[in-house]
Design an enzyme around this catalytic site. Structure first.
Site, short mmCIF file in Angstrom:
data_model
loop_
_atom_site.label_atom_id
_atom_site.label_comp_id
_atom_site.label_asym_id
_atom_site.label_seq_id
_atom_site.Cartn_x
_atom_site.Cartn_y
_atom_site.Cartn_z
N ASP A 1 -1.54 -0.29 6.07
CA ASP A 1 -1.79 0.38 7.35
C ASP A 1 -3.24 0.30 7.79
O ASP A 1 -3.60 0.85 8.83
CB ASP A 1 -1.37 1.86 7.26
CG ASP A 1 -2.28 2.67 6.35
OD1 ASP A 1 -2.60 2.19 5.24
OD2 ASP A 1 -2.68 3.78 6.74
N ASP B 1 0.86 -1.18 0.00
CA ASP B 1 0.00 0.00 0.00
C ASP B 1 0.90 1.24 0.00
O ASP B 1 2.09 1.15 0.33
CB ASP B 1 -0.90 -0.02 1.23
CG ASP B 1 -1.91 1.11 1.25
OD1 ASP B 1 -2.40 1.48 0.16
OD2 ASP B 1 -2.19 1.64 2.34
N ASP C 1 -0.21 5.20 0.68
CA ASP C 1 -0.47 6.24 1.68
C ASP C 1 -0.52 5.61 3.07
O ASP C 1 -1.28 4.67 3.32
CB ASP C 1 -1.78 6.94 1.37
CG ASP C 1 -1.91 8.28 2.08
OD1 ASP C 1 -0.96 8.66 2.79
OD2 ASP C 1 -2.95 8.92 1.95
#
Length: 351
Positions: free
Chosen positions: A281, A83, A85
């Protein structure tokens, strides 16, 4: 998007020395916690009473045996789905260790793919963003939910078709590339993606076209995102829910946590699920996408998820890291040869 300040310093990016300092600091905190007696040096005392966090989650994050064993297993993987961001950057700031992490992947001949639920940018735009932040990789290392949506529609209509799209150029280009053209009268599909131009008129048009028989597709079901000032704003999933509610239909979605986008990412990497991991995240997208695809999920605490959030979920990640700065290491035991990757690709072709 809030960052746990005790885990990831707020610098633009970390140098090699700073990355080693972060790793050393993490190791020191483990020793301090477990070094009061020799018996505790190799064991971990589980508890459930600190912020309601389970013993299992604390062990995945802090246990010097379990945490390090699983971190070594991740380092040995041949493929990485990453991922962006909250893992590599926040806005226009590179996160600590991100540059060194990509250097680790390159040095050890790993295969990797940056995977994002954001359908708005093209792979080239994402490549240029990382380049501005100091990470230079080619655009074939990026895959978006817009591309996943185009792949899916192509699998349903190999001859191509028509779409009414609310989205940005990244989504439109991906659809064009797979033989789908824009049509706001009688399209085969209504496709919803990230966009700043949602309004009553566009949503009404989407509702009417679905009622006339167009199939409803959403690039992802994320209901919220953050603006440049860190405030929550509605995202694709919220607008999709509006159309679903009025038309009494259910959208088919292609981004995380769907196993579909994970399968497409695997095909791009050319590796089996056992030789691949996903790093993210968010428990509700990245981690559950890995679990549903049987790909080992790695949670980093440099983004939206905090340890105190974990008790809200019925599943655990494979390992929990403060950030990607924990992954790089100097030894060569994780280095892959071209023949290693060729053999892995052959194995994956039979799955």
């Amino acid at each position: 998007m809030s960052t746990p300040t005790n885990l990831t310093p707020s610098t633009e990016f970390a140098s090699a020395d700073e990355t080693r300092d972060l790793a050393a600091s993490f190791a020191a905190s483990l020793k301090q916690q477990n070094g009061n007696n020799s018996h505790q040096a190799n064991t971990f005392t589980p508890h459930n009473n600190e912020d309601g966090i389970s013993a299992r989650d604390w062990a995945l994050f802090r246990d010097p045996v379990l945490h390090n064993e699983r971190l070594d297993a991740i380092r040995a993987k041949k493929g990485f789905i990453i991922d962006m961001d909250g893992v590599i950057y926040h806005g226009s700031n590179l996160l600590p260790g991100a540059k060194e992490f990509v250097a680790f992947l390159e040095k050890n001949n790993k295969k990797y793919l940056f995977l994002t639920n954001n359908s708005a940018p093209t792979p080239r735009e994402l490549q240029q963003k990382l380049q501005r932040l100091g990470i230079d990789v080619t655009e074939d290392h990026f895959f978006t939910s817009g591309q996943a949506t185009a792949y899916f529609l192509h699998s349903q209509m190999p001859e191509g078709g028509t779409c009414y799209v609310i989205g940005e150029p990244g989504l439109a280009y991906a659809l064009y590339d797979k033989g789908f053209f824009m049509n706001d009268h009688n399209p085969d599909y209504v496709v919803l993606g990230e966009s700043a131009v949602y309004n009553f008129e566009k949503l009404t048009k989407a509702v009417q076209l679905v009622q006339q028989g167009a199939k409803l597709i959403s690039t992802n079901l994320d209901v919220e995102t953050l603006d440049s000032q860190g405030r929550k704003i509605p995202a694709t999933g919220a607008f999709t829910a509006c159309v679903e509610l009025v038309t009494k239909t259910k959208a088919f979605f292609c981004g995380k946590p769907s196993a579909l986008i994970m399968r497409y990412a695997q095909r791009v990497l050319g590796l089996s699920r056992m030789e691949t991991c996903i790093i993210g995240d968010r428990m509700d997208t990245d981690i559950v996408a890995g679990i549903s695809s049987e790909i080992d999920p790695v949670l980093v605490l440099s983004g939206v998820t905090e340890m105190s959030d974990l008790n809200l979920f019925a599943y655990h990640p494979f390992v929990i890291l403060g950030g990607v700065y924990e992954i790089p290491c100097d030894d060569d035991k994780n280095k892959l040869t071209d023949s290693d990757l060729e053999e892995a690709s052959r194995r994956a072709s039979y799955l």
